[in-house]
Design a protein around this motif. Structure first.
Motif, PDB file in Angstrom:
ATOM      1  N   LEU A 140      15.256 -22.798 -20.487  1.00 29.94           N
ATOM      2  CA  LEU A 140      14.727 -24.073 -20.955  1.00 29.94           C
ATOM      3  C   LEU A 140      15.445 -24.565 -22.208  1.00 29.94           C
ATOM      4  CD1 LEU A 140      10.841 -23.745 -20.474  1.00 29.94           C
ATOM      5  CD2 LEU A 140      12.386 -25.317 -19.296  1.00 29.94           C
ATOM      6  N   SER A 141      16.016 -23.641 -22.961  1.00 25.82           N
ATOM      7  CA  SER A 141      16.713 -24.051 -24.189  1.00 25.82           C
ATOM      8  C   SER A 141      17.946 -24.897 -23.890  1.00 25.82           C
ATOM      9  CB  SER A 141      17.108 -22.823 -25.015  1.00 25.82           C
ATOM     10  OG  SER A 141      18.017 -21.997 -24.311  1.00 25.82           O
ATOM     11  N   ASP A 142      18.412 -24.866 -22.625  1.00 26.18           N
ATOM     12  CA  ASP A 142      19.544 -25.721 -22.253  1.00 26.18           C
ATOM     13  C   ASP A 142      19.180 -27.202 -22.347  1.00 26.18           C
ATOM     14  OD1 ASP A 142      21.026 -23.464 -21.757  1.00 26.18           O
ATOM     15  OD2 ASP A 142      20.737 -23.505 -19.583  1.00 26.18           O
ATOM     16  N   ILE A 247      10.268 -26.891 -32.648  1.00 26.79           N
ATOM     17  CA  ILE A 247       9.882 -27.952 -31.723  1.00 26.79           C
ATOM     18  C   ILE A 247      10.996 -28.989 -31.696  1.00 26.79           C
ATOM     19  CG2 ILE A 247       8.176 -29.727 -31.172  1.00 26.79           C
ATOM     20  CD1 ILE A 247       6.120 -28.128 -32.791  1.00 26.79           C
ATOM     21  N   ASP A 248      11.498 -29.300 -30.499  1.00 25.34           N
ATOM     22  CA  ASP A 248      12.593 -30.265 -30.432  1.00 25.34           C
ATOM     23  C   ASP A 248      12.054 -31.691 -30.356  1.00 25.34           C
ATOM     24  OD1 ASP A 248      11.882 -30.849 -27.778  1.00 25.34           O
ATOM     25  OD2 ASP A 248      13.914 -30.566 -27.002  1.00 25.34           O
ATOM     26  N   ALA A 249      12.940 -32.648 -30.176  1.00 20.38           N
ATOM     27  CA  ALA A 249      12.570 -34.056 -30.228  1.00 20.38           C
ATOM     28  C   ALA A 249      11.629 -34.469 -29.104  1.00 20.38           C
ATOM     29  CB  ALA A 249      13.835 -34.921 -30.181  1.00 20.38           C
ATOM     30  N   GLN A 250      11.650 -33.721 -27.976  1.00 18.85           N
ATOM     31  CA  GLN A 250      10.795 -34.049 -26.834  1.00 18.85           C
ATOM     32  C   GLN A 250       9.561 -33.153 -26.740  1.00 18.85           C
ATOM     33  OE1 GLN A 250      11.522 -36.778 -24.936  1.00 18.85           O
ATOM     34  NE2 GLN A 250      13.157 -37.029 -26.463  1.00 18.85           N
ATOM     35  N   GLY A 251       9.371 -32.291 -27.732  1.00 14.61           N
ATOM     36  CA  GLY A 251       8.200 -31.424 -27.745  1.00 14.61           C
ATOM     37  C   GLY A 251       8.419 -30.043 -27.164  1.00 14.61           C
ATOM     38  N   LEU A 252       9.613 -29.746 -26.683  1.00 10.84           N
ATOM     39  CA  LEU A 252       9.908 -28.410 -26.188  1.00 10.84           C
ATOM     40  C   LEU A 252       9.753 -27.423 -27.349  1.00 10.84           C
ATOM     41  CD1 LEU A 252      10.880 -26.719 -23.765  1.00 10.84           C
ATOM     42  CD2 LEU A 252      13.231 -27.151 -24.522  1.00 10.84           C
ATOM     43  N   VAL A 289      11.074 -11.050 -29.284  1.00 13.99           N
ATOM     44  CA  VAL A 289      10.235 -11.549 -28.196  1.00 13.99           C
ATOM     45  C   VAL A 289      10.236 -13.070 -28.299  1.00 13.99           C
ATOM     46  CG1 VAL A 289       7.967 -11.530 -27.101  1.00 13.99           C
ATOM     47  CG2 VAL A 289       8.760  -9.500 -28.335  1.00 13.99           C
ATOM     48  N   SER A 290      10.639 -13.758 -27.228  1.00 16.38           N
ATOM     49  CA  SER A 290      10.779 -15.213 -27.275  1.00 16.38           C
ATOM     50  C   SER A 290       9.971 -15.889 -26.170  1.00 16.38           C
ATOM     51  CB  SER A 290      12.253 -15.622 -27.132  1.00 16.38           C
ATOM     52  OG  SER A 290      13.037 -15.107 -28.184  1.00 16.38           O
ATOM     53  N   PHE A 291       9.487 -17.071 -26.482  1.00 13.03           N
ATOM     54  CA  PHE A 291       8.783 -17.910 -25.510  1.00 13.03           C
ATOM     55  C   PHE A 291       9.311 -19.331 -25.631  1.00 13.03           C
ATOM     56  CE2 PHE A 291       5.942 -14.421 -26.401  1.00 13.03           C
ATOM     57  CZ  PHE A 291       5.355 -14.129 -25.181  1.00 13.03           C
ATOM     58  N   MET A 292       9.443 -19.984 -24.488  1.00 12.52           N
ATOM     59  CA  MET A 292       9.764 -21.406 -24.443  1.00 12.52           C
ATOM     60  C   MET A 292       8.682 -22.092 -23.626  1.00 12.52           C
ATOM     61  SD  MET A 292      12.820 -21.975 -25.979  1.00 12.52           S
ATOM     62  CE  MET A 292      13.324 -23.530 -25.257  1.00 12.52           C
ATOM     63  N   MET A 293       8.142 -23.211 -24.122  1.00 20.26           N
ATOM     64  CA  MET A 293       7.117 -23.917 -23.353  1.00 20.26           C
ATOM     65  C   MET A 293       7.277 -25.418 -23.481  1.00 20.26           C
ATOM     66  SD  MET A 293       3.580 -23.307 -25.488  1.00 20.26           S
ATOM     67  CE  MET A 293       3.926 -21.551 -25.727  1.00 20.26           C
ATOM     68  N   VAL A 294       6.895 -26.084 -22.401  1.00 18.91           N
ATOM     69  CA  VAL A 294       7.015 -27.534 -22.317  1.00 18.91           C
ATOM     70  C   VAL A 294       5.725 -28.171 -22.817  1.00 18.91           C
ATOM     71  CG1 VAL A 294       7.323 -29.473 -20.715  1.00 18.91           C
ATOM     72  CG2 VAL A 294       8.596 -27.337 -20.373  1.00 18.91           C
ATOM     73  N   ALA A 295       5.855 -29.285 -23.561  1.00 20.35           N
ATOM     74  CA  ALA A 295       4.680 -30.002 -24.050  1.00 20.35           C
ATOM     75  C   ALA A 295       3.999 -30.739 -22.900  1.00 20.35           C
ATOM     76  CB  ALA A 295       5.083 -30.994 -25.142  1.00 20.35           C
ATOM     77  N   GLU A 296       2.725 -31.035 -23.059  1.00 24.93           N
ATOM     78  CA  GLU A 296       1.988 -31.833 -22.092  1.00 24.93           C
ATOM     79  C   GLU A 296       2.536 -33.256 -22.085  1.00 24.93           C
ATOM     80  OE1 GLU A 296      -1.278 -30.569 -20.107  1.00 24.93           O
ATOM     81  OE2 GLU A 296       0.647 -29.520 -20.233  1.00 24.93           O
ATOM     82  N   GLU A 297       2.487 -33.884 -20.929  1.00 24.65           N
ATOM     83  CA  GLU A 297       2.993 -35.252 -20.824  1.00 24.65           C
ATOM     84  C   GLU A 297       2.120 -36.209 -21.617  1.00 24.65           C
ATOM     85  OE1 GLU A 297       3.480 -36.464 -16.821  1.00 24.65           O
ATOM     86  OE2 GLU A 297       4.933 -34.898 -16.325  1.00 24.65           O
ATOM     87  N   GLU A 298       2.761 -37.251 -22.117  1.00 22.03           N
ATOM     88  CA  GLU A 298       2.063 -38.245 -22.916  1.00 22.03           C
ATOM     89  C   GLU A 298       1.138 -39.097 -22.048  1.00 22.03           C
ATOM     90  OE1 GLU A 298       3.682 -42.051 -25.206  1.00 22.03           O
ATOM     91  OE2 GLU A 298       4.299 -40.188 -26.174  1.00 22.03           O
TER      92      GLU A 298
END
Length: 304
Positions: A140-142, A247-252, A289-298
């Motif tokens: 997801l970091s891509d 947290i990136d610009a899109q909430g990732l 230990v790493s986690f990547m997660m997507v933010a909820e849609e607006e």
């Protein structure tokens, strides 16, 4: 990447199986799901993602963590059924001896072997785990987009916070937590709203670092994903764990737990058989230990 047909064998010696077990428990892969194992010159990594691909987790251990690490000629990538791997390691963890892991054997299996000496005899513990050919998961970091924000915080404080928010999620499968970062005045808060409502503001003095890309950064995440990432931190009380949340610009969101492996061994009262030099300990005692997660849609009202 080394393909299975090449049969190039990698071999590592794990000095303390309990440390490996605790690290793997943190990624929270459940049931009969498969995890992806990567054994390469830079270290050992185990990765997993949920079916929706909105949450990924992984552990990474440097070669210096092992008492012996032989893995030249590229990265070996293979899949293992996670519960089989954990059940096997739990058996070996009861012993105070080194565990040897080899992959692949002639049958494309992961071999686990431990030699226990005693009274002139040697007892061998041996297991073979069937592997499955698997591609390297898409990271997801891509998709990361700058500008990004971050904060540094003790892992124990994150764990305590997500546990305090648990009661708001009772009876709800879709409860969310809003993460708010504010530049001036500096502020960080987690707010949960479902069966109940609770807002937790973090003491600014407890933050080891803080950078907010905008005047205000606000995104929401599934409570169950945050719980997976924050409530299973290795070590009994999560002390000795430093965490970075970005947290990136899109909430990732990326959560990185830097785990003091020596602290785990001290808590267990069990240091294994390998003797590290002081210089090795400085490098090897930190597992990732790493986690990547997507933010909820607006939503239609502009909220996340």
């Amino acid at each position: 990447m080394v393909t299975p047909s090449q049969h190039t064998q990698a071999s590592v010696k794990v000095p303390n199986v309990r440390v490996l077990v605790q690290m793997l428990q943190a990624i929270k892969c459940t049931g009969k799901q498969y995890c992806t194992v990567l054994m390469g010159p830079e270290g050992l990594s185990v990765r997993w993602e949920i079916d929706s691909k909105t949450l990924q987790s992984s552990i990474f251990l440097r070669p210096e963590m092992f008492s012996e690490y032989q893995c030249s000629g590229g990265v070996r990538v293979f899949g293992l059924q996670f519960n089989h791997l954990m059940d096997t390691l739990q058996v070996f963890a009861s012993s105070g001896h080194e565990l040897v892991l080899k992959y692949p054997n002639a049958n494309m299996q992961l071999e686990c072997q431990m030699n226990e000496g005693g009274e002139g005899s040697v007892v061998n513990m041996y297991a073979q785990l069937d592997s499955q050919e698997m591609p390297i998961p898409k990271d997801l970091s891509d998709y990361w987009q700058d500008p990004s924000s971050y904060f540094l915080i003790p892992g124990s404080l994150l764990k305590e916070t997500i546990e305090d928010l648990e009661w708001t999620a009772i009876g709800s499968n879709n409860s969310t937590v809003e993460v708010l970062m504010q530049r001036q005045p500096r502020r960080l808060s987690f707010t949960a709203q479902a069966a109940g409502s609770l807002q937790i503001d973090f003491p600014v003095g407890d933050l080891g670092g803080f950078s907010c890309a905008e005047a205000e950064v606000r995104f929401s995440y599934k409570y169950k994903n945050l719980r997976t990432a924050l409530s299973n931190i290795p070590q009994k009380d999560a002390t000795g764990v430093n965490s970075k949340v970005s947290i990136d610009a899109q909430g990732l969101m990326k959560i990185t737990h830097m785990v003091n492996l020596q602290h785990i061994m001290d808590q267990e009262g069990f240091l294994g058989q390998a003797a590290y030099t002081e210089s090795q300990v400085d490098i090897s005692r930190t597992g990732i230990v790493s986690f990547m997660m997507v933010a909820e849609e607006e939503g239609a009202d502009g909220t996340h």
